[in-house]
Design a protein around this motif. Sequence first.
Motif, PDB file in Angstrom:
ATOM      1  N   HIS A  17      27.673  29.058  -5.404  1.00 22.20           N
ATOM      2  CA  HIS A  17      27.406  29.700  -6.696  1.00 22.20           C
ATOM      3  C   HIS A  17      25.900  29.728  -6.952  1.00 22.20           C
ATOM      4  N   CYS A  18      25.231  28.636  -6.627  1.00 16.26           N
ATOM      5  CA  CYS A  18      23.766  28.591  -6.766  1.00 16.26           C
ATOM      6  C   CYS A  18      23.099  29.627  -5.859  1.00 16.26           C
ATOM      7  N   SER A  19      23.619  29.768  -4.632  1.00 16.41           N
ATOM      8  CA  SER A  19      23.061  30.764  -3.708  1.00 16.41           C
ATOM      9  C   SER A  19      23.237  32.171  -4.260  1.00 16.41           C
ATOM     10  N   VAL A  20      24.378  32.421  -4.894  1.00 11.54           N
ATOM     11  CA  VAL A  20      24.620  33.733  -5.502  1.00 11.54           C
ATOM     12  C   VAL A  20      23.559  34.024  -6.558  1.00 11.54           C
ATOM     13  N   VAL A  21      23.269  33.010  -7.397  1.00  9.08           N
ATOM     14  CA  VAL A  21      22.264  33.183  -8.454  1.00  9.08           C
ATOM     15  C   VAL A  21      20.878  33.393  -7.845  1.00  9.08           C
ATOM     16  N   LYS A  22      20.543  32.608  -6.807  1.00 10.26           N
ATOM     17  CA  LYS A  22      19.238  32.731  -6.160  1.00 10.26           C
ATOM     18  C   LYS A  22      19.024  34.105  -5.549  1.00 10.26           C
ATOM     19  N   HIS A  23      20.081  34.706  -5.050  1.00 14.61           N
ATOM     20  CA  HIS A  23      19.971  36.030  -4.444  1.00 14.61           C
ATOM     21  C   HIS A  23      20.092  37.152  -5.473  1.00 14.61           C
ATOM     22  N   GLY A  24      20.246  36.775  -6.744  1.00 15.28           N
ATOM     23  CA  GLY A  24      20.299  37.767  -7.800  1.00 15.28           C
ATOM     24  C   GLY A  24      21.567  38.609  -7.813  1.00 15.28           C
ATOM     25  N   LEU A  25      22.671  38.054  -7.300  1.00 18.86           N
ATOM     26  CA  LEU A  25      23.909  38.825  -7.185  1.00 18.86           C
ATOM     27  C   LEU A  25      25.006  38.332  -8.130  1.00 18.86           C
ATOM     28  N   LEU A  54      28.098  36.882   0.895  1.00 21.39           N
ATOM     29  CA  LEU A  54      28.409  35.862  -0.095  1.00 21.39           C
ATOM     30  C   LEU A  54      29.882  35.911  -0.515  1.00 21.39           C
ATOM     31  N   SER A  55      30.450  37.101  -0.578  1.00 24.08           N
ATOM     32  CA  SER A  55      31.859  37.211  -0.958  1.00 24.08           C
ATOM     33  C   SER A  55      32.754  36.551   0.086  1.00 24.08           C
ATOM     34  N   PHE A  56      32.454  36.776   1.379  1.00 21.57           N
ATOM     35  CA  PHE A  56      33.246  36.144   2.437  1.00 21.57           C
ATOM     36  C   PHE A  56      33.075  34.629   2.416  1.00 21.57           C
ATOM     37  N   LEU A  57      31.858  34.170   2.128  1.00 19.01           N
ATOM     38  CA  LEU A  57      31.601  32.733   2.059  1.00 19.01           C
ATOM     39  C   LEU A  57      32.332  32.107   0.873  1.00 19.01           C
ATOM     40  N   LEU A  58      32.351  32.799  -0.251  1.00 18.36           N
ATOM     41  CA  LEU A  58      33.054  32.290  -1.432  1.00 18.36           C
ATOM     42  C   LEU A  58      34.553  32.181  -1.176  1.00 18.36           C
ATOM     43  N   ASN A 100      19.358  39.344   6.551  1.00 17.20           N
ATOM     44  CA  ASN A 100      19.419  39.262   5.098  1.00 17.20           C
ATOM     45  C   ASN A 100      20.859  39.039   4.633  1.00 17.20           C
ATOM     46  N   VAL A 101      21.000  38.179   3.652  1.00 19.57           N
ATOM     47  CA  VAL A 101      22.311  37.918   3.056  1.00 19.57           C
ATOM     48  C   VAL A 101      22.559  38.969   1.981  1.00 19.57           C
TER      49      VAL A 101
END
Length: 487
Positions: free
Chosen positions: A160-168, A140-144, A134-135
């Motif tokens: 950024h889209c992935s962040v939104v999709k994961h609700g974070l 996501l912070s390290f990826l950003l 699980n992400v």
Amino acid sequence: MMNSIFTLIKPPSRFKLFSSLTRSSPNPHHKTYSNKEQALLSAFKKSHTKLHIQQLHAHIIQTGFIQNLFVVGKIIVFCAVSDECSMNYAVSVFEKIETPDGFLWNTMIRGFAKMNQVDKVFCYYKMMLEDGQNVDNFTLSFLLKASGQSGSVLLGKQLHCSVVKHGLECHVFVRNTLIHMYGMMEEVVVARQLFDEMPEPDLVGWNTIIDCYVCCGKHKEALDLFARMQDARVKPDDATLVVILSACAGLGALEVGRWVHSIVDQRFLMKDISIANSVIHMYTRCGEIREALRVFGEMNGKNIVTWNTMIQGLATHGHVQDALSLFSIMINKRLGPPDGVTFLGVLTACSHGGMIKEGKQYFNRMTDEYDIKPTIKHYGCMVDMLSRGGLVTEAYDLVQNMPMKCNAIVLRTLLAGCHMHGNIKLAEDVRRDLLEVDPDHSSDYVLLANTYASLEDWNQVSRIRRSMAANKVQKPSPGNSFIPERA
């Protein structure tokens, strides 16, 4: 491989405590298992070098804890975050783990991000997803962070889209990292929008957005945000003060800089070398050399940045002999080896002082004595120095023999030298070179036309201006100034 390390390296005394506890393969259900695990973890706390970690790794293999994620994870964490970061070693350990958990995947991604190995970051992210992990907000912070280092706006927007999709997107840590990423890409408008959407930004959020503006050269906006931060009653920390001092330096805001310096003094923060260096940098950029020297003289632990900042400040403001004397003190007292930035300050001093012979000597010392490879900035200093002294032909020869491609800044410096000394033939050659690098810059045409005008060759002046019109080259918009009336 680790077995050979174990036999070659004699274990230090700190391992004696747990080696007797961990000679046999551990049984998770045995009552001594916890004691053995704790003994290993305790040894990790006392290990601060790669050699110690290798010794511990050998013991872990010998005692059968190689699949204990908590124990083995300590090795990977050390490799990923320590100053002796060795991701190759981390990979060799990670690949032996049968079922790595999310924490270990995140740590590997974090380590590659720290090493700025962006391709490896996303390679391990892909493998992590394929492994069914699980992400989370850390992933996501390290990826950003890695995305910001890559400079790819497209990649950043995809994440950024992935962040939104994961609700974070509302997670404070992730949101601050998003702002930082867009700041690194100089997408300051997007960064500001993300910041303004935060109902109550924390200190890290304020520091991040202010740093974004400073890094993008928007120093006034940074100071305006700092004022808003104070209105919001968010107390600045050391990082805030360093960034604000940088903004003051960029803007020449001396009074604000003095005020920040007073806060630093009140909090007894001048012992922090990064803050002290920022204070010196602010004063030198604002032209307060005497105050900068006072702070410099009161510092106990100076590092290379301290010396470089003071030398560069003195050189830039024409205190040539003081800059060179400071460099001599640094060298003679062996207070630290100079680096490329040190010699930029020294060469700047020689250029401003018209000390061509000394400048050449320092340039040679940089390469011969200190094995520092000159950059385009060092060559730019040499071209400026030679051009100021009228040796424009020698400067052009230096440009022609540079080990890297010359840029427009260096060529314009040489063109200005040709104009100053009336060498019209060389000016034409330099302008032809400039046309290949930056063909539509109006100042190059104007400078060449002025060179002809100084020689009263009006036909050539007219030719240059017609060429400028034919190529549709326009002067930039004029600047504006405002002088208030006295009451």
